[in-house]
Each structure stands twice: as structure tokens, then as C-alpha cells.
Motif scaffolding. Structure first.
Motif, PDB file in Angstrom:
ATOM      1  N   GLN A 491       0.835  -1.207   0.000  1.00 29.76           N
ATOM      2  CA  GLN A 491       0.000   0.000   0.000  1.00 29.76           C
ATOM      3  C   GLN A 491       0.866   1.251   0.000  1.00 29.76           C
ATOM      4  O   GLN A 491       0.550   2.239  -0.678  1.00 29.76           O
ATOM      5  CB  GLN A 491      -0.929  -0.015   1.215  1.00 29.76           C
ATOM      6  CG  GLN A 491      -2.032  -1.051   1.117  1.00 29.76           C
ATOM      7  CD  GLN A 491      -2.892  -1.127   2.365  1.00 29.76           C
ATOM      8  OE1 GLN A 491      -2.495  -0.688   3.441  1.00 29.76           O
ATOM      9  NE2 GLN A 491      -4.082  -1.692   2.229  1.00 29.76           N
ATOM     10  N   TYR A 495       0.326   3.668  -3.089  1.00 28.46           N
ATOM     11  CA  TYR A 495      -0.525   4.838  -2.823  1.00 28.46           C
ATOM     12  C   TYR A 495       0.135   5.920  -1.973  1.00 28.46           C
ATOM     13  O   TYR A 495      -0.439   6.972  -1.765  1.00 28.46           O
ATOM     14  CB  TYR A 495      -1.824   4.385  -2.147  1.00 28.46           C
ATOM     15  CG  TYR A 495      -2.514   3.303  -2.937  1.00 28.46           C
ATOM     16  CD1 TYR A 495      -3.049   3.569  -4.202  1.00 28.46           C
ATOM     17  CD2 TYR A 495      -2.590   2.010  -2.445  1.00 28.46           C
ATOM     18  CE1 TYR A 495      -3.653   2.570  -4.943  1.00 28.46           C
ATOM     19  CE2 TYR A 495      -3.200   1.008  -3.179  1.00 28.46           C
ATOM     20  CZ  TYR A 495      -3.729   1.282  -4.430  1.00 28.46           C
ATOM     21  OH  TYR A 495      -4.322   0.300  -5.157  1.00 28.46           O
ATOM     22  N   ASN A 499      -1.327   6.182   3.448  1.00 23.46           N
ATOM     23  CA  ASN A 499      -2.544   5.706   2.781  1.00 23.46           C
ATOM     24  C   ASN A 499      -2.696   4.192   2.977  1.00 23.46           C
ATOM     25  O   ASN A 499      -2.503   3.405   2.054  1.00 23.46           O
ATOM     26  CB  ASN A 499      -2.504   6.064   1.302  1.00 23.46           C
ATOM     27  CG  ASN A 499      -2.521   7.566   1.088  1.00 23.46           C
ATOM     28  OD1 ASN A 499      -3.347   8.261   1.671  1.00 23.46           O
ATOM     29  ND2 ASN A 499      -1.597   8.065   0.288  1.00 23.46           N
TER      30      ASN A 499
END
Length: 576
Positions: A491, A495, A499
């Protein structure tokens, strides 16, 4: 021999004993009670598990370490369906397992029996074959067949479905009915040699190469081909790189070892790119090993030796296909090259000198991480301390994902043996503890370490009770980052910082949890505490030890890449 009147359940127990089986794991129910009663009376080594999935994980690791058949049982419905994840691990990894499952009474099947479902349909794609016992008389025949199927070709799990009325039914047998073929008590049961003309062609291709390499997978261990790999490599001067499951095909400290290849590597990927002939052995060339199908590059000269013909060409079109057993095939190739092996090796002297030099340069480049004194503990320092402490005949059992990748990259086997056991058939998390249990039962005098994340450990905490009840002195290292680390790291890469969704866990002191469950618990917060913690754990022989290691909470530093923060990705890419 005399005749005996026994239940179907006892007939199953007698057939298992005829195969000289090791430990069995399961959780009973009404359908298989006659089997459990016979196990008690006949002395079958049966052990209650707390979760059937863990039963298969333990049996899988037992099979991987011992090369013998792992055994599990489960009752009707949820017991049987709980086996699915472990069975797929064994199916994809080639682990020989026989699973006995209870099924509904045939007189009432399909009438909403308690816990009834179409479990045969659910389990069939998760195993190599599913055998249904329709009469008590066929039990000896079908159990023999289950062991034959589990140990032949590429090994795998075989499920034997036993309806309630068959398990409880009574029939007169002759004691001579309960016999087994010793060949099918372990793997490999049967070997096949590759085509002789193909071996000659492979030898010509390797002899003509200036920079040949071997790429080996877990099939090396299924075949028992470790010595054959080393002999060919050393005789002809052929460096060896391995997958996660192929680690130990050659000792990691051998100067011809190029280490792990694929998604994470030390020096191997660059060597593969420069090689003019690749001998792939016992390797499916899946996503991880090929770095999502980019290694080897298109057009490379590849010889693929495998006992499963359909694996050749599935992900890479080889120049030459050799269908046969890894050990037998490597021995044949070595014999075909023997006449000028020394000359080949001499001609490659400059190339072979690159391998240890590159490996040492890699070690120097990452030494700051390998010997890091930072707190929380760096994962590389943790693996370095395991390398120092674990004896040559010890075992590191690695959970899926996070633990397997760090261990696969940095753990060093001290001899050519399957001393690194990751669950990469299905890469499920939760394998570390039950896998260590199975390995410890396969090698009772060895030091066994299970490496798991806190997320994986949370899934299987109940098996600490099983390990304590069985008196297993294994060690479980919990990599405690209060997160589903692999997911959180992905993640972060995809992102950006902050996030994260559904990837954080509660801070938990697993050493205290272990102590509360009657086990030995040690908490490690600084790298200087690692060596004494490992020494104390290895000295504990009669109960499991949990070492709870605090590692980084920074998701940008959770994966083994040199610097994950520098990775540049496009939408849809998977970088780790």
C-alpha cells in the motif's frame, strides 16, 4: 494368518500402520469414531489439532522434512472443508499427504444431515485425487492406492472419503489383507529417466556454453537430488541459483552458489541475463521465480528437466525438454559430460571466479543492514543472527509472504539439504508454527525455528497448546511489526505514505501470550538481545519457545528490496 472381524475404521488404522506411518493430526467427529478407537487400541501416533488447516500444515512440513507421507483426518462438513488451504499448499508444493475424511451416512445423505455439504466437490480440485470408499471390503485396496498416488510422479495430497456407515460397518478380514508396498511409504517412490537422446543433446548444449547456469526449484528436494546438483556443478563448473523452495539444493556457502533468483535476488538475476545456457531443474518457473515472467529473457537457451511434462512450456518455451526425475536426469547429464568435465571447468575459470567475488561485493553492499544495530530490530539483522545460531542440521520454517521472502533472500543453508522450508505452494500465512511442529516431529533431535509474522501467528495461536501438549521444544520467532506487513508495504508503494487500509494490528506482547499458555516467552527489542534469546530458546527442549521480536513499523522498509522508496511504478504494476 487368522481372520478378524473389525470395523471399517479399524481397517483404515491397520492399513496406515502397515505403511509404517509417522504422526497423524486431526479433530474427531462421530463419522470416524471407530477409527479413533482403533488408533487408541493399536497405538497409532494420532494427535489432536485445534484447527484442521493447521493439521495439514503440520503434515505438509513433516512430509517436506522427512520425505515420508504426512497424515491428517477430519470429520464431516467444516472439518473436511477446513483442510482446503493446506491441501492446496501440498498440491502445489508436491507434498505427499493422505487425508482421511468422514462423510455422511449413505442411507441419509442429501437429507440435511448435521454439518453435511457437498464436500467431495469442494475438496476435489484441492487434491491430486479423491478416493471414495463405498464398501468396507475395499478399504485395504483404496488406502494402498492413496499412498501410491501420493508418492508417485509429482507427489501430492490424496483425500480418502469414508462414509459414516462404512467407518462403523463390520467385516471379516484376513490379517494378510493389511499389507503395504514399502516403495510407497516415502518419496520418490518411482523414478523415470529422461530420453537418452535428449540427455546427449543437453550435454552438448552445456559443453558448448561459456556461461552456463543451473536454476533449481523445490523438485530437487522431492527427488533427493541435492548431491546430484552439487556433483554436476562442481565437476563441470556450472553456477547454481535457486528458488525459495529450491534453497539448499547446493550449500549456500559453496562458491558456485548464486543464491536466490527472481523477485528478490542477490546476484543471480544479472548472471541469468548473461548466461548462454540455462539448465532448469525441478522448477515450475512461476511468477516469483521469473519476476513476473521476465526472467529468463525471451529467446534464452533453456534446457528444462522436470518429472511433470506439462510444467515445461507453461510459462517459458524451452529449447530442449527433458521429461524425467531430477536426480536420475542430473546423473545422466553428469555422466554424459564426464569425459571432458575438467576441461569445461578449466575453460570457465574466469567466469566461475565472478560468483564468489560478486557475492562478497553484495555482502559488503548490504552489510549495514545485515549487521544493523538499530532498534526496532532490522529484519536483515534478525536473519543474520539466525544464520549464526542455527546449527548446520537445523531447520528454518518460513511462513508465507514476508517471512519467506526475507528468509529466502538472506538465510544461508550450511549444507546441501532442505533446511529452509517455506510454504510457497500456496503461500498462505499461518504456516510458521504448525510447520515447525511438523518439522520437529520429522527431525526430533534437530533445532527447529519457525519464522512468522504477527498476522500469521494470530491465525494459529491455538496450536501453541498443541505444541506444548506434545512436548515439542521448537522455537517460533514472531516478526512483530503490528501490521500485515507485506500488504502495508505494498500500500505504501502503490498509494504513498499514510494511505493504509485494514493493514494495522494491535500492539501485542506475544512473549506474555506464550507464558500465559504455559510456554517459554522472550521479548526482543534490541539487536543485542537476539543472540542470547536464540540460545535460551534452543536450550528449551520440552516446550515451545516464542521469541517476540520488535521490528520496524516503517512500511517503506518492510520488504527486502534494497530501497523500496526508490521504486518507480506504473498503474497496474506489482513491484513486490
Amino acid at each position: 494368518m487368522s481372520n478378524i472381524e473389525i470395523t471399517g475404521g479399524e481397517a483404515i488404522a491397520r492399513m496406515l500402520l502397515a505403511h509404517d506411518v509417522g504422526p497423524m493430526f486431526g479433530m474427531g467427529g462421530f463419522q470416524l469414531l471407530p477409527f479413533y478407537d482403533a488408533a487408541r487400541r493399536l497405538g497409532l501416533n494420532h494427535n489432536l489439532i485445534n484447527d484442521e488447516r493447521c493439521a495439514v500444515f503440520a503434515a505438509d512440513a513433516y512430509a517436506k522434512v522427512s520425505n515420508r507421507v504426512g497424515l491428517v483426518d477430519a470429520t464431516l462438513g467444516p472439518g473436511a472443508t477446513n483442510l482446503v488451504t493446506g491441501l492446496v499448499e501440498a498440491l502445489n508444493a508436491g507434498s505427499p499427504i493422505v487425508a482421511i475424511i468422514g462423510d455422511a451416512n449413505r442411507d441419509h445423505a442429501g437429507k440435511n444431515m448435521t454439518q453435511e455439504t457437498d464436500q467431495v466437490t469442494i475438496l476435489r480440485p484441492a487434491c491430486k485425487e479423491l478416493l471414495r470408499v463405498e464398501t468396507v471390503a475395499r478399504i485395504p485396496e483404496l488406502i494402498r492406492r492413496a499412498f501410491m498416488l501420493a508418492t508417485s510422479g509429482r507427489p501430492g495430497p490424496v483425500v480418502v472419503s469414508v462414509p459414516e456407515d462404512v467407518a462403523h460397518g463390520v467385516l471379516e478380514f484376513n490379517e494378510a489383507d493389511f499389507v503395504a508396498d514399502p516403495a510407497h511409504c516415502q518419496i520418490p517412490a518411482i523414478r523415470c529417466r529422461p530420453d537418452a537422446d535428449g540427455v546427449v543433446e543437453a550435454a552438448k548444449m552445456l559443453a558448448a556454453a561459456k556461461r552456463p547456469m543451473m536454476l533449481v526449484g523445490g523438485g530437487i528436494h522431492l527427488s533427493g537430488a541435492q548431491t546430484a546438483v552439487t556433483e554436476l556443478a562442481e565437476a563441470c563448473g556450472i553456477p547454481v541459483a535457486h528458488t525459495l523452495t529450491g534453497k539448499g539444493a547446493i550449500a549456500c556457502n559453496n562458491p558456485l552458489s548464486a543464491g536466490l533468483f527472481g523477485r528478490y535476488d542477490r546476484i543471480a538475476n544479472d548472471l541469468i541475463a548473461k548466461s548462454d545456457c540455462l539448465l532448469v531443474v525441478g522448477c515450475k518457473l512461476g511468477e516469483i521465480a521469473t519476476k513476473r515472467y521476465t526472467i529468463p529473457a525471451a529467446g534464452a537457451r533453456v534446457i528444462h528437466l522436470d518429472s511433470v511434462a506439462e510444467e515445461m512450456g507453461r510459462t517459458y518455451q524451452p529449447t530442449l525438454r527433458l521429461w524425467g526425475d531430477a536426480k536420475a536426469g542430473l546423473q545422466d547429464i553428469t555422466a554424459a559430460l564426464a569425459a571432458n568435465a575438467a576441461a569445461q571447468k578449466a575453460s570457465r575459470a574466469e567466469y566461475l571466479a565472478e560468483i564468489p567475488a560478486a557475492m562478497e561485493a553484495w555482502r559488503q553492499d548490504v552489510s549495514e543492514r545485515l549487521y544493523s544495530d538499530e532498534s526496532p530490530v532490522h529484519m536483515a539483522r534478525l536473519i543474520t543472527e539466525i544464520n549464526k545460531a542455527l546449527p548446520a542440521d537445523g531447520y528454518l520454517i518460513a511462513d508465507g509472504g514476508f517471512a519467506a521472502h526475507w528468509g529466502g533472500l538472506l538465510f544461508d543453508t550450511k549444507k546441501s539439504a532442505r533446511s529452509f522450508v517455506p510454504d510457497r505452494g500456496f503461500a498462505s500465512i499461518g504456516y510458521g508454527l504448525p510447520g515447525a511442529m511438523g518439522a520437529q516431529l520429522a527431525a526430533p533431535d534437530a533445532v527447529v525455528v519457525g519464522l512468522t509474522g504477527d498476522g500469521g501467528f494470530n491465525m494459529v495461536l491455538g496450536e501453541l497448546e498443541t505444541a506444548r501438549r506434545m512436548g515439542l521444544g521448537l522455537t517460533v520467532i514472531v516478526v512483530n511489526n503490528a501490521a500485515s506487513g507485506y500488504v502495508k508495504a505494498l500500500q505504501h508503494l502503490m498509494y504513498g505514505e499514510g494511505n493504509y487500509q485494514s493493514s494495522d494490528l494491535s500492539e501485542t506482547d506475544y512473549a506474555n501470550v506464550a507464558q500465559a499458555m504455559g510456554c517459554h516467552g522472550i521479548r526482543v527489542e534490541t539487536p543485542d538481545d537476539l543472540a542470547p534469546a536464540l540460545a535460551a530458546a534452543f536450550a528449551e527442549k520440552g516446550r515451545p519457545t516464542v521469541i517476540d521480536v520488535m521490528v520496524t513499523r516503517d512500511p517503506s522498509r518492510m520488504l527486502p528490496a534494497v530501497d523500496n522508496r526508490t521504486v518507480k511504478i506504473k498503474k497496474g504494476d506489482r513491484v513486490a
